[in-house]
Scaffold this motif. Structure first.
Motif, PDB file in Angstrom:
ATOM      1  N   ASN A  69       0.816  -1.023   0.144  1.00 35.29           N
ATOM      2  CA  ASN A  69       0.042   0.092   0.010  1.00 35.29           C
ATOM      3  C   ASN A  69       0.872   1.319  -0.053  1.00 35.29           C
ATOM      4  O   ASN A  69       0.860   1.931   0.999  1.00 35.29           O
ATOM      5  CB  ASN A  69      -0.811  -0.099   1.450  1.00 35.29           C
ATOM      6  CG  ASN A  69      -1.686   1.331   1.092  1.00 35.29           C
ATOM      7  OD1 ASN A  69      -2.185   1.633   0.143  1.00 35.29           O
ATOM      8  ND2 ASN A  69      -2.550   1.539   2.196  1.00 35.29           N
ATOM      9  N   VAL A  70       1.673   1.549  -1.035  1.00 40.51           N
ATOM     10  CA  VAL A  70       2.383   2.629  -1.209  1.00 40.51           C
ATOM     11  C   VAL A  70       2.062   3.325  -2.373  1.00 40.51           C
ATOM     12  O   VAL A  70       1.742   2.944  -3.538  1.00 40.51           O
ATOM     13  CB  VAL A  70       3.962   2.198  -1.384  1.00 40.51           C
ATOM     14  CG1 VAL A  70       5.054   3.318  -1.496  1.00 40.51           C
ATOM     15  CG2 VAL A  70       4.366   1.508  -0.285  1.00 40.51           C
ATOM     16  N   LYS A  71       1.946   4.578  -2.198  1.00 40.13           N
ATOM     17  CA  LYS A  71       1.372   5.609  -3.155  1.00 40.13           C
ATOM     18  C   LYS A  71       2.753   6.534  -3.567  1.00 40.13           C
ATOM     19  O   LYS A  71       3.634   6.741  -2.860  1.00 40.13           O
ATOM     20  CB  LYS A  71       0.343   6.598  -2.490  1.00 40.13           C
ATOM     21  CG  LYS A  71      -0.937   5.793  -2.457  1.00 40.13           C
ATOM     22  CD  LYS A  71      -1.980   6.651  -1.663  1.00 40.13           C
ATOM     23  CE  LYS A  71      -3.178   6.047  -1.026  1.00 40.13           C
ATOM     24  NZ  LYS A  71      -4.042   6.973  -0.743  1.00 40.13           N
ATOM     25  N   ALA A  72       2.781   6.927  -4.955  1.00 38.19           N
ATOM     26  CA  ALA A  72       3.933   7.717  -5.257  1.00 38.19           C
ATOM     27  C   ALA A  72       3.141   8.907  -6.103  1.00 38.19           C
ATOM     28  O   ALA A  72       2.480   8.818  -6.881  1.00 38.19           O
ATOM     29  CB  ALA A  72       4.760   6.711  -6.039  1.00 38.19           C
ATOM     30  N   TRP A  73       4.169   9.944  -6.010  1.00 39.13           N
ATOM     31  CA  TRP A  73       3.899  11.213  -6.796  1.00 39.13           C
ATOM     32  C   TRP A  73       5.069  11.985  -7.563  1.00 39.13           C
ATOM     33  O   TRP A  73       6.238  11.710  -6.751  1.00 39.13           O
ATOM     34  CB  TRP A  73       3.203  12.436  -5.442  1.00 39.13           C
ATOM     35  CG  TRP A  73       1.916  11.750  -4.996  1.00 39.13           C
ATOM     36  CD1 TRP A  73       1.922  11.202  -3.872  1.00 39.13           C
ATOM     37  CD2 TRP A  73       0.616  12.283  -5.336  1.00 39.13           C
ATOM     38  NE1 TRP A  73       0.438  10.915  -3.807  1.00 39.13           N
ATOM     39  CE2 TRP A  73      -0.254  11.748  -4.315  1.00 39.13           C
ATOM     40  CE3 TRP A  73       0.171  13.297  -6.410  1.00 39.13           C
ATOM     41  CZ2 TRP A  73      -1.780  12.052  -4.469  1.00 39.13           C
ATOM     42  CZ3 TRP A  73      -1.309  13.401  -6.376  1.00 39.13           C
ATOM     43  CH2 TRP A  73      -2.064  12.733  -5.397  1.00 39.13           C
TER      44      TRP A  73
END
Length: 218
Positions: free
Chosen positions: A132-136
Motif C-alpha cells: 500500500n505505497v502511493k507515489a507522486w
C-alpha cells in the motif's frame, strides 16, 4: 519519503512540498542516491545536504545519502533501475514508508540521473503492487513557466482546474528555500542564485499521482 538524485535537489525543486510536510509534523525521510561527486566534491556536498535539511527541519537521522560505485553523479552516468528499485524497497520496508515523492519522467530539465530515479520508483511500484505505497511525481514545466517565479502559483492553480488529478502545494516560506539552498555553498554560484530567485519550483510544486499500470515496465 522524498527520493532524489543529488544534494541540492531537495532545495532547488522540492522545498515547497518539504516545507508543507514539516509544517504538518509529518514523519519525513529523504533518500538521496548520490553525493553529487561529479566534480570531486562529494564529501563537501554530503555535509551541505545535512545543513540544508537542518534548515528545512528534516530530522538528520532520517536523511540517507548513498555513495554507491554504480550510482555516481554525472550526465553520462546511467543508473541501474534494478539497483534503484532494490534500495527503494529496502528503505520502504525499514521505515514503513507509505508515500513516495520524486521526479517525473523528464526530471525537471532532462538530467539522466533524475530520470533514472523516476524509473526506479516506477519499477518499485510495478514489482510491489501488493504494498500500500502511493507515489507522486513533481511535474516538469515548460521553459516559460519554469522561470516565471511566483507568477506560476496562479498558472498552476489554473492548470489544476483543468487537470483535477494534480495537487498544488504553495510555499508559504520561500525564504526558507533560499536559506536551505544557500547551505550548498559549493553550488551557490551566481546562476543558481538567479535560478532559485526566478524558478517557479521555489514558490509552488505541482504533483501528479504515478499510476504504474499506465506505464510499461522499464
Amino acid at each position: 519519503m522524498f527520493v532524489i538524485a543529488h544534494p541540492d535537489d531537495e532545495s532547488m525543486f522540492f522545498s515547497p512540498t518539504i516545507n508543507y510536510f514539516t509544517s504538518t509534523a509529518c514523519n519525513l525521510h529523504i533518500l538521496c542516491f548520490s553525493t553529487g561527486n561529479a566534480d570531486g566534491m562529494g564529501s563537501i556536498r554530503d555535509q551541505e545536504l545535512h545543513r540544508a535539511c537542518a534548515v528545512l527541519k528534516v530530522p538528520l537521522q532520517q536523511l540517507k545519502i548513498l555513495d554507491h560505485p554504480n550510482l555516481q553523479d554525472g550526465f553520462g552516468q546511467l543508473w541501474s533501475h534494478d539497483l534503484l528499485t532494490e534500495i527503494i524497497e529496502e528503505e520502504v520496508t525499514n521505515h514503513y514508508i507509505h508515500t513516495i515523492i520524486t521526479f517525473d519522467n523528464y526530471g525537471v530539465w532532462g538530467h539522466c540521473n533524475h530520470r533514472d530515479v523516476h524509473r526506479g520508483v516506477l519499477k518499485f511500484l510495478q514489482t510491489n503492487s501488493g504494498r500500500n505505497v502511493k507515489a507522486w511525481e513533481l511535474v516538469s514545466l515548460n521553459i516559460f513557466r519554469k522561470y516565471c517565479g511566483p507568477v506560476d502559483i496562479w498558472l498552476s492553480i489554473l492548470s489544476a482546474k483543468r487537470h483535477p488529478s494534480k495537487v498544488i502545494i504553495i510555499n508559504k516560506q520561500p525564504w526558507k528555500s533560499f536559506k536551505a539552498m544557500a547551505q550548498h555553498l559549493s553550488q551557490w554560484v551566481w546562476f543558481r542564485k538567479l535560478f532559485v530567485l526566478f524558478s517557479s519550483y521555489t514558490y509552488v510544486n505541482t504533483l501528479d499521482r504515478i499510476n504504474p499500470e499506465s506505464n510499461e515496465l522499464l
